[in-house]
Design a protein around this motif. Structure first.
Motif, mmCIF file in Angstrom:
data_model
loop_
_atom_site.group_PDB
_atom_site.id
_atom_site.type_symbol
_atom_site.label_atom_id
_atom_site.label_comp_id
_atom_site.label_asym_id
_atom_site.label_seq_id
_atom_site.Cartn_x
_atom_site.Cartn_y
_atom_site.Cartn_z
ATOM 1 N N LEU A 132 3.147 -10.178 2.415
ATOM 2 C CA LEU A 132 1.717 -10.497 2.379
ATOM 3 C C LEU A 132 1.390 -11.549 1.323
ATOM 4 O O LEU A 132 0.403 -12.279 1.460
ATOM 5 N N SER A 133 2.218 -11.652 0.299
ATOM 6 C CA SER A 133 1.960 -12.639 -0.755
ATOM 7 C C SER A 133 2.056 -14.060 -0.228
ATOM 8 O O SER A 133 1.518 -14.991 -0.836
ATOM 9 N N ARG A 134 2.744 -14.256 0.895
ATOM 10 C CA ARG A 134 2.853 -15.585 1.489
ATOM 11 C C ARG A 134 1.698 -15.889 2.428
ATOM 12 O O ARG A 134 1.545 -17.010 2.882
ATOM 13 N N GLN A 135 0.890 -14.882 2.725
ATOM 14 C CA GLN A 135 -0.275 -15.071 3.587
ATOM 15 C C GLN A 135 -1.576 -15.079 2.807
ATOM 16 O O GLN A 135 -2.623 -15.436 3.345
ATOM 17 N N SER A 136 -1.527 -14.640 1.560
ATOM 18 C CA SER A 136 -2.757 -14.393 0.814
ATOM 19 C C SER A 136 -2.566 -14.698 -0.665
ATOM 20 O O SER A 136 -1.471 -14.555 -1.205
ATOM 21 N N ASN A 137 -3.663 -15.084 -1.308
ATOM 22 C CA ASN A 137 -3.647 -15.318 -2.758
ATOM 23 C C ASN A 137 -4.268 -14.169 -3.534
ATOM 24 O O ASN A 137 -4.381 -14.241 -4.760
ATOM 25 N N VAL A 138 -4.688 -13.092 -2.855
ATOM 26 C CA VAL A 138 -5.403 -12.009 -3.534
ATOM 27 C C VAL A 138 -4.411 -11.061 -4.211
ATOM 28 O O VAL A 138 -3.232 -11.020 -3.851
ATOM 29 N N PRO A 139 -4.880 -10.282 -5.183
ATOM 30 C CA PRO A 139 -3.997 -9.298 -5.829
ATOM 31 C C PRO A 139 -3.528 -8.244 -4.830
ATOM 32 O O PRO A 139 -4.286 -7.794 -3.969
ATOM 33 N N ILE A 140 -2.266 -7.844 -4.961
ATOM 34 C CA ILE A 140 -1.661 -6.846 -4.082
ATOM 35 C C ILE A 140 -1.041 -5.748 -4.939
ATOM 36 O O ILE A 140 -0.292 -6.031 -5.877
ATOM 37 N N THR A 141 -1.357 -4.490 -4.602
ATOM 38 C CA THR A 141 -0.784 -3.345 -5.305
ATOM 39 C C THR A 141 0.018 -2.510 -4.323
ATOM 40 O O THR A 141 -0.453 -2.216 -3.217
ATOM 41 N N GLY A 142 1.226 -2.140 -4.705
ATOM 42 C CA GLY A 142 2.054 -1.259 -3.891
ATOM 43 C C GLY A 142 2.171 0.106 -4.540
ATOM 44 O O GLY A 142 2.116 0.225 -5.770
ATOM 45 N N VAL A 143 2.330 1.131 -3.723
ATOM 46 C CA VAL A 143 2.479 2.507 -4.213
ATOM 47 C C VAL A 143 3.735 3.104 -3.591
ATOM 48 O O VAL A 143 3.902 3.081 -2.363
ATOM 49 N N GLU A 144 4.622 3.638 -4.421
ATOM 50 C CA GLU A 144 5.863 4.246 -3.927
ATOM 51 C C GLU A 144 6.154 5.513 -4.726
ATOM 52 O O GLU A 144 6.135 5.499 -5.959
ATOM 53 N N ILE A 145 6.461 6.594 -4.006
ATOM 54 C CA ILE A 145 6.661 7.887 -4.659
ATOM 55 C C ILE A 145 8.075 8.066 -5.200
ATOM 56 O O ILE A 145 8.294 8.790 -6.176
ATOM 57 N N GLN A 146 9.068 7.413 -4.584
ATOM 58 C CA GLN A 146 10.453 7.598 -5.006
ATOM 59 C C GLN A 146 10.802 6.647 -6.151
ATOM 60 O O GLN A 146 10.689 5.428 -6.010
ATOM 61 N N ALA A 147 11.243 7.225 -7.264
ATOM 62 C CA ALA A 147 11.475 6.438 -8.475
ATOM 63 C C ALA A 147 12.481 5.313 -8.254
ATOM 64 O O ALA A 147 12.294 4.189 -8.734
ATOM 65 N N ARG A 148 13.556 5.586 -7.520
ATOM 66 C CA ARG A 148 14.582 4.568 -7.320
ATOM 67 C C ARG A 148 14.045 3.414 -6.471
ATOM 68 O O ARG A 148 14.320 2.246 -6.746
ATOM 69 N N LEU A 149 13.266 3.735 -5.444
ATOM 70 C CA LEU A 149 12.694 2.695 -4.598
ATOM 71 C C LEU A 149 11.643 1.901 -5.363
ATOM 72 O O LEU A 149 11.536 0.672 -5.223
ATOM 73 N N TYR A 150 10.865 2.600 -6.175
ATOM 74 C CA TYR A 150 9.871 1.930 -7.034
ATOM 75 C C TYR A 150 10.561 0.927 -7.958
ATOM 76 O O TYR A 150 10.102 -0.204 -8.137
ATOM 77 N N ASP A 151 11.700 1.334 -8.529
ATOM 78 C CA ASP A 151 12.452 0.443 -9.414
ATOM 79 C C ASP A 151 12.960 -0.776 -8.652
ATOM 80 O O ASP A 151 12.905 -1.910 -9.149
ATOM 81 N N MET A 152 13.451 -0.567 -7.436
ATOM 82 C CA MET A 152 13.905 -1.687 -6.610
ATOM 83 C C MET A 152 12.743 -2.631 -6.315
ATOM 84 O O MET A 152 12.903 -3.861 -6.341
ATOM 85 N N ALA A 153 11.578 -2.054 -6.042
ATOM 86 C CA ALA A 153 10.393 -2.869 -5.751
ATOM 87 C C ALA A 153 10.005 -3.726 -6.953
ATOM 88 O O ALA A 153 9.748 -4.925 -6.819
ATOM 89 N N CYS A 154 9.980 -3.107 -8.125
ATOM 90 C CA CYS A 154 9.595 -3.848 -9.334
ATOM 91 C C CYS A 154 10.560 -5.001 -9.607
ATOM 92 O O CYS A 154 10.139 -6.112 -9.963
ATOM 93 N N ARG A 155 11.847 -4.753 -9.422
ATOM 94 C CA ARG A 155 12.831 -5.807 -9.655
ATOM 95 C C ARG A 155 12.769 -6.891 -8.580
ATOM 96 O O ARG A 155 13.008 -8.066 -8.863
ATOM 97 N N SER A 156 12.421 -6.502 -7.357
ATOM 98 C CA SER A 156 12.255 -7.504 -6.291
ATOM 99 C C SER A 156 11.073 -8.415 -6.591
ATOM 100 O O SER A 156 11.126 -9.632 -6.369
#
Length: 248
Positions: free
Chosen positions: A63-87
């Motif tokens: 979505l960041s390539r379609q929009s300039n607005v702020p985007i927030t993601g929510v993930e319950i699994q700590a390992r997946l959240y960590d992967m998301a932050c590093r991505s």
């Protein structure tokens, strides 16, 4: 970028200028996420977006390539959240995308009256109560089965998080279509656009894309079917354009 265990860095199919951290045993995105990011009606320059069940942040990145607005993601699994932050860090998109490690059911209290213009969600699909039918991998079980949230939990949270007149876009399975329509209306999200995705002509649909408007008026549009593969087993032109960013 530091990788863990069996992680790898892949190009994001829909935009090869983006990369994403994936793991075959923890989480790797599917075509469902790419189709949802393409399907959702995205605010371009004003407003803000919330993505629930974000996994490794594939939808926020797209979505960041379609929009300039702020985007927030929510993930319950700590390992997946960590992967998301590093991505997100890998793509230098910290200025636009942020992640929350938490339960989507807690997000209405977290954000209170701070509502979003678009809420996207690729939720767990399966109501599997028999543990023998669940994945033996806990990460995949939580991502794919209604362990921590039901479909009603998802729709209720979306309804509380989106502003009046804002949009909720979801990808799911066609078998839950009636449940989704029922819950959308129960929680004041009026279904507006629906598209079924088929493996190929002559086969049953296996993906459902649906978008509704909070407090909207009844006016449902059934969009043309989307076929993933042609008779020779190749991606159709439309799906190829979505996946590889050559649609327009």
């Amino acid at each position: 970028m530091q990788l863990k265990e069996d992680e790898r860095i892949d190009d994001l199919l829909a935009d090869q200028t983006l990369q994403i951290i994936q793991s075959p045993t923890k989480f790797a995105f599917s075509i469902d996420a790419v189709l949802l990011a393409d399907f959702a009606t995205t605010p371009k320059t004003r407003g803000k977006i919330l993505d629930l069940c974000s996994g490794n942040a594939v939808i926020p990145l797209l979505l960041s390539r379609q929009s300039n607005v702020p985007i927030t993601g929510v993930e319950i699994q700590a390992r997946l959240y960590d992967m998301a932050c590093r991505s997100i860090e890998l793509n230098k998109l910290d200025h636009q995308i942020d992640m929350i490690h938490g339960d989507l059911k807690d997000m209405p209290d977290h954000f209170k009256n701070n509502k979003f213009d678009l809420v996207t969600v690729n939720p767990p699909y399966f109501q599997t109560e028999n543990k023998n039918h669940q994945n033996h991998n806990d990460y995949l079980t939580i991502a794919r089965h209604e362990i921590y949230c039901t479909l009603e939990d998802v729709v209720q949270s979306c309804s509380k998080l989106v502003k009046s007149g804002g949009k909720v876009a979801m990808v799911h399975r066609p078998s839950r279509f009636v449940d989704i329509i029922t819950l959308f209306r129960q929680y004041k999200i009026e279904p507006k656009r629906v598209r079924f995705v088929y493996p190929k002509e002559g086969k049953e649909a296996n993906i459902l894309l649906i978008e509704g408007i909070r407090d909207g008026n009844p006016d449902l549009k059934l969009l043309s079917p989307l076929y993933a593969f042609d008779g020779e087993g190749n991606y159709t032109k439309e799906v190829e354009g979505i996946l590889y960013g050559r649609k327009k």
